[in-house]
Design a protein around this motif. Structure first.
Motif, mmCIF file in Angstrom:
data_model
loop_
_atom_site.group_PDB
_atom_site.id
_atom_site.type_symbol
_atom_site.label_atom_id
_atom_site.label_comp_id
_atom_site.label_asym_id
_atom_site.label_seq_id
_atom_site.Cartn_x
_atom_site.Cartn_y
_atom_site.Cartn_z
ATOM 1 N N ALA A 96 0.955 -1.288 -0.041
ATOM 2 C CA ALA A 96 0.014 -0.074 0.077
ATOM 3 C C ALA A 96 0.838 1.200 -0.066
ATOM 4 O O ALA A 96 0.446 2.355 -0.399
ATOM 5 C CB ALA A 96 -0.906 0.093 1.240
ATOM 6 N N ALA A 97 2.061 1.036 0.395
ATOM 7 C CA ALA A 97 2.877 2.163 0.534
ATOM 8 C C ALA A 97 3.636 2.300 -0.746
ATOM 9 O O ALA A 97 4.660 3.224 -0.718
ATOM 10 C CB ALA A 97 3.953 2.289 1.726
ATOM 11 N N GLY A 98 3.465 1.670 -1.749
ATOM 12 C CA GLY A 98 4.272 1.683 -2.946
ATOM 13 C C GLY A 98 5.508 0.851 -3.063
ATOM 14 O O GLY A 98 6.334 0.850 -4.013
ATOM 15 N N ILE A 99 5.783 -0.151 -2.041
ATOM 16 C CA ILE A 99 6.879 -1.170 -2.276
ATOM 17 C C ILE A 99 6.441 -2.202 -3.505
ATOM 18 O O ILE A 99 5.396 -2.898 -3.500
ATOM 19 C CB ILE A 99 7.015 -1.859 -0.911
ATOM 20 N N LYS A 100 7.462 -2.392 -4.407
ATOM 21 C CA LYS A 100 7.101 -3.357 -5.586
ATOM 22 C C LYS A 100 7.872 -4.690 -5.418
ATOM 23 O O LYS A 100 7.380 -5.752 -5.796
ATOM 24 C CB LYS A 100 7.531 -2.669 -6.673
ATOM 25 N N GLU A 101 8.844 -4.659 -4.631
ATOM 26 C CA GLU A 101 9.673 -5.992 -4.325
ATOM 27 C C GLU A 101 9.916 -6.141 -3.013
ATOM 28 O O GLU A 101 10.511 -5.234 -2.403
ATOM 29 C CB GLU A 101 10.855 -5.907 -5.448
ATOM 30 N N ALA A 102 9.932 -7.377 -2.602
ATOM 31 C CA ALA A 102 10.521 -7.715 -1.121
ATOM 32 C C ALA A 102 11.260 -8.849 -1.154
ATOM 33 O O ALA A 102 10.668 -9.804 -1.703
ATOM 34 C CB ALA A 102 9.012 -7.645 -0.161
ATOM 35 N N VAL A 103 12.380 -8.892 -0.468
ATOM 36 C CA VAL A 103 13.155 -9.903 0.037
ATOM 37 C C VAL A 103 12.757 -10.546 1.275
ATOM 38 O O VAL A 103 12.912 -9.663 2.094
ATOM 39 C CB VAL A 103 14.541 -9.400 -0.385
ATOM 40 N N VAL A 104 12.728 -11.764 1.381
ATOM 41 C CA VAL A 104 12.226 -12.172 2.835
ATOM 42 C C VAL A 104 13.287 -13.489 2.983
ATOM 43 O O VAL A 104 13.525 -14.387 1.940
ATOM 44 C CB VAL A 104 10.880 -13.117 2.679
ATOM 45 N N ASN A 105 13.913 -13.369 3.975
ATOM 46 C CA ASN A 105 14.863 -14.470 4.495
ATOM 47 C C ASN A 105 14.269 -15.661 5.191
ATOM 48 O O ASN A 105 13.095 -15.023 6.072
ATOM 49 C CB ASN A 105 16.020 -13.897 5.192
ATOM 50 N N THR A 106 14.268 -16.691 5.051
ATOM 51 C CA THR A 106 13.894 -17.840 5.701
ATOM 52 C C THR A 106 14.848 -18.818 6.068
ATOM 53 O O THR A 106 15.933 -18.856 5.599
ATOM 54 C CB THR A 106 13.000 -18.682 4.675
ATOM 55 N N HIS A 107 14.437 -19.617 7.162
ATOM 56 C CA HIS A 107 15.226 -20.673 7.898
ATOM 57 C C HIS A 107 14.363 -21.756 8.484
ATOM 58 O O HIS A 107 14.205 -22.781 7.923
ATOM 59 C CB HIS A 107 16.266 -20.286 8.682
ATOM 60 N N TYR A 108 13.584 -21.471 9.604
ATOM 61 C CA TYR A 108 12.776 -22.444 10.134
ATOM 62 C C TYR A 108 11.423 -22.382 9.560
ATOM 63 O O TYR A 108 10.853 -21.473 9.036
ATOM 64 C CB TYR A 108 12.407 -21.591 11.497
ATOM 65 N N MET A 109 11.224 -23.945 9.221
ATOM 66 C CA MET A 109 10.043 -24.342 8.283
ATOM 67 C C MET A 109 9.931 -23.433 7.203
ATOM 68 O O MET A 109 9.186 -22.759 6.671
ATOM 69 C CB MET A 109 8.686 -24.051 9.187
ATOM 70 N N ALA A 110 11.260 -23.261 6.639
ATOM 71 C CA ALA A 110 11.310 -22.375 5.294
ATOM 72 C C ALA A 110 10.427 -23.047 4.115
ATOM 73 O O ALA A 110 9.841 -22.320 3.562
ATOM 74 C CB ALA A 110 12.750 -22.494 4.884
ATOM 75 N N ASP A 111 10.304 -24.144 3.986
ATOM 76 C CA ASP A 111 9.362 -24.540 2.723
ATOM 77 C C ASP A 111 7.800 -24.268 3.012
ATOM 78 O O ASP A 111 7.244 -23.912 1.954
ATOM 79 C CB ASP A 111 9.468 -26.169 2.734
ATOM 80 N N MET A 112 7.341 -24.402 4.294
ATOM 81 C CA MET A 112 6.170 -23.650 4.536
ATOM 82 C C MET A 112 6.084 -22.459 4.005
ATOM 83 O O MET A 112 4.943 -21.938 3.492
ATOM 84 C CB MET A 112 5.876 -24.102 5.999
ATOM 85 N N LEU A 113 6.963 -21.677 4.765
ATOM 86 C CA LEU A 113 6.587 -20.170 4.476
ATOM 87 C C LEU A 113 6.953 -19.732 3.108
ATOM 88 O O LEU A 113 6.122 -18.879 2.414
ATOM 89 C CB LEU A 113 7.969 -19.313 5.363
ATOM 90 N N SER A 114 7.797 -20.345 2.531
ATOM 91 C CA SER A 114 8.064 -20.293 0.870
ATOM 92 C C SER A 114 6.954 -20.450 0.103
ATOM 93 O O SER A 114 6.240 -19.807 -0.883
ATOM 94 C CB SER A 114 9.271 -20.912 0.395
ATOM 95 N N SER A 115 6.253 -21.497 0.505
ATOM 96 C CA SER A 115 5.102 -21.968 -0.212
ATOM 97 C C SER A 115 3.964 -21.086 0.015
ATOM 98 O O SER A 115 3.160 -20.604 -0.956
ATOM 99 C CB SER A 115 4.657 -23.413 0.133
ATOM 100 N N HIS A 116 3.769 -20.610 1.187
ATOM 101 C CA HIS A 116 2.683 -19.501 1.579
ATOM 102 C C HIS A 116 2.920 -18.322 0.778
ATOM 103 O O HIS A 116 1.905 -17.746 0.012
ATOM 104 C CB HIS A 116 2.846 -19.242 2.976
ATOM 105 N N LEU A 117 4.015 -17.921 0.533
ATOM 106 C CA LEU A 117 4.320 -16.567 -0.265
ATOM 107 C C LEU A 117 4.281 -16.735 -1.545
ATOM 108 O O LEU A 117 4.151 -15.684 -2.171
ATOM 109 C CB LEU A 117 5.924 -16.111 0.108
ATOM 110 N N GLN A 118 4.459 -17.911 -2.131
ATOM 111 C CA GLN A 118 4.252 -18.021 -3.650
ATOM 112 C C GLN A 118 2.665 -17.487 -3.924
ATOM 113 O O GLN A 118 2.462 -17.215 -5.346
ATOM 114 C CB GLN A 118 4.332 -19.415 -4.061
ATOM 115 N N LYS A 119 1.859 -17.481 -3.255
ATOM 116 C CA LYS A 119 0.320 -17.009 -3.609
ATOM 117 C C LYS A 119 0.557 -15.509 -3.535
ATOM 118 O O LYS A 119 -0.681 -15.139 -4.146
ATOM 119 C CB LYS A 119 -0.542 -17.344 -2.300
ATOM 120 N N ARG A 120 1.344 -14.998 -3.358
ATOM 121 C CA ARG A 120 1.355 -13.263 -3.532
ATOM 122 C C ARG A 120 1.660 -12.760 -4.874
ATOM 123 O O ARG A 120 2.224 -13.481 -5.217
ATOM 124 C CB ARG A 120 2.066 -12.770 -2.271
#
Length: 240
Positions: free
Chosen positions: A48-72
């Motif tokens: 909403a503030a105009g951010i076009k790209e976001a980098v998210v670091n993952t480690h704990y339960m990384a596959d679950m979080l990455s799969s969730h973020l793929q929907k965005r």
């Protein structure tokens, strides 16, 4: 006027041990309030503030979080996976190539904002000045921290510079929301290290500034914090 900031980094790799039992089956950023995960709430505010790209670091339960973020779809997401945790400083440094040596927003994924977020992020953008700043922190007055745990991290000077309170008796708590320039990481370690060391160095160099916000911001650090916020928002029964 500074160029528009369109990229952000989100710290989402932590183990979430203080939030157990809620983090036994999901990573902390995927804990929900009012049916929305903490990380989706953060990403929605950034978009909403105009951010076009976001980098998210993952480690704990990384596959679950990455799969969730793929929907965005907004903002676009790049995953920075850490096989070994790099702490709050090393994790950001590991992803610096994504930011083209330009300033970017950085936030954690353990907070909930409930009002006026886009305007606050725009105020940070308007306040940012690459000529005199390496780091701009968004601070919350302790007087507003009546629901979740709070610490007096910083005091704000009249010129906008801030000073860390070593005894945590300052007037403001740091929200983890910040704008930073990649040059902040010059001469920093190449492995795990705390971002706090860079904050202290920026303060020593006179390039650490703060902006006080007057919004409803809640720090979700412990199970007690989460339960208080859910109850305050009328959301407790959903998880009973």
């Amino acid at each position: 006027m500074s160029d528009k900031i369109e990229k952000a980094f989100i710290l989402a790799a932590g183990l979430g041990t203080r939030l157990q039992p809620y983090t036994r089956e999901r990573p902390k950023p995927m804990v929900e309030i009012n049916g929305k995960s903490l990380i989706d709430s953060a990403l929605d505010h950034l978009a909403a503030a105009g951010i076009k790209e976001a980098v998210v670091n993952t480690h704990y339960m990384a596959d679950m979080l990455s799969s969730h973020l793929q929907k965005r779809t907004a903002p676009s997401i790049t995953i920075s996976y850490e096989p070994e945790l790099l702490n709050t400083g090393g994790g950001i440094k590991n992803a610096l190539t994504h930011f083209d040596n330009k300033p970017f927003f950085c936030v954690s994924s353990d907070w909930l904002w409930t009002d006026n977020v886009a305007n606050t992020l725009q105020s940070m953008q308007d306040t940012w000045n690459s000529d005199i700043m390496d780091l701009l922190l968004l601070l919350q007055p302790l007087a507003n921290m009546t629901l979740t745990s709070a610490t007096g991290d910083y005091d704000i000077e009249s010129d906008g510079k801030i000073t860390r309170s070593l005894k945590q008796t300052g007037s403001h708590m740091w929200t983890s929301v910040r704008i930073l320039h990649p040059r902040l990481f010059e001469h920093s370690p190449d492995d795990a290290f705390s971002f706090l060391t860079l904050m202290d160095r920026a303060q020593k160099n006179g390039r650490l500034f703060g902006l006080s916000c007057d919004t409803y911001w809640h720090h979700i650090s412990t199970a007690s914090d989460l339960e208080k916020v859910r109850e305050s928002l009328g959301d407790a029964k959903r998880y009973a």
